[in-house]
Design an enzyme around this catalytic site. Sequence first.
Site, PDB file in Angstrom:
ATOM      1  N   LYS A  44     -17.956  -8.385  28.587  1.00 42.35           N
ATOM      2  CA  LYS A  44     -18.083  -8.614  30.023  1.00 42.35           C
ATOM      3  C   LYS A  44     -17.939  -7.275  30.732  1.00 42.35           C
ATOM      4  CE  LYS A  44     -16.201 -11.270  33.899  1.00 42.35           C
ATOM      5  NZ  LYS A  44     -16.092 -10.100  34.799  1.00 42.35           N
ATOM      6  N   ASP A  46     -17.736  -4.503  33.718  1.00 38.33           N
ATOM      7  CA  ASP A  46     -17.023  -4.450  34.993  1.00 38.33           C
ATOM      8  C   ASP A  46     -17.799  -3.552  35.945  1.00 38.33           C
ATOM      9  OD1 ASP A  46     -15.138  -4.689  36.943  1.00 38.33           O
ATOM     10  OD2 ASP A  46     -13.648  -3.401  36.000  1.00 38.33           O
ATOM     11  N   GLU A 185     -12.570  -6.348  30.195  1.00 40.24           N
ATOM     12  CA  GLU A 185     -12.457  -7.414  31.176  1.00 40.24           C
ATOM     13  C   GLU A 185     -12.462  -8.795  30.531  1.00 40.24           C
ATOM     14  OE1 GLU A 185     -12.410  -7.807  34.843  1.00 40.24           O
ATOM     15  OE2 GLU A 185     -11.294  -6.061  34.181  1.00 40.24           O
TER      16      GLU A 185
END
Length: 324
Positions: A44, A46, A185
């Site tokens: 994921k 950021d 993340e």
Amino acid sequence: MAKASSKKPPELPPLDPMPARVEPCLATLVDRPPKGADWAYEVKWDGYRIAVHIEPARVRILTRGGYDWTDRFPTIVDDARRLAVKTAILDGEAVVLDDQGRSDFGMLQRALGRLPSPYEAGAIVFYAFDLLYLDGRDLRRLPLRERRRLLEPLVAGREGAIRLSEEVQADGEEFHRVACAHGLEGVIAKHIEKPYRSGRGEWWQKITCKRRDSFVVVGYEPSTVPGHLGRLLLAARKDGALVYAGGCGTGWSHDLSRELRKLLEGMVTKAPAVALRRKGAVFVEPVLVADVEYRAWTDDGKLRHASFKGIREREDDAGVFELI
């Protein structure tokens, strides 16, 4: 003589006009990664979700909210012109990497400009994770595994401003554990057999390491240290309006505290954007959005243990937290 394979190649969609904009597919927040061979995982990132539109005479970069930010990403634009395509739409995330290769939203925000920064726009990297359109064909009806099959030859192995967001098929819980241990993340899980569907749905899922959302900055409280920031006052959206969601008083450095205070002083208003009476509060125009990491919500609907992670302009506020 070798026997010809009976397996037919995937049937590509017919030629289609290139869409001016595609509403992005958004991941649903879940507590645990899904299981099964039909799921693939990515880091994921950021950063800023953007779509890179490559056309014969121009390259456009659109934000998640549909704003044209082409001029903010010059190195991505230049690199997009070098890709071996006539027309394409790449979906992905613009990030700035720290010295350990992790995406850092605060560094990205500074590279884009509202605060003094040692980072230049050239430090921004675009990680492509989906291909929505290619040389006259709309690929959104194809399953993800086929869209990735077409995307990877275009961007895999590149070290410029456009790179491939690697996809792995692994045990989701183990991948999530490792991602969190490395300070990332979280992870994104995607169903490889699903077409591209705009909006939020279960075919893409996000599993974060900590809770993190975006809130509108509606004011601040001065620090006891002259010229510094004590606390940001934040708001969420509810039924089309802004409502006070609590404050955030940690997460910035000494220098950033001073820079944020100066930025907010230029936005002071006598008309608060939320119904709030708080001694010492200074209200500002609701034009900035703060990314905040937090543990939970209090019983009266306020953020608990909130920590500042970055700030951006509200004009692309599609991700502002909405209370139900």
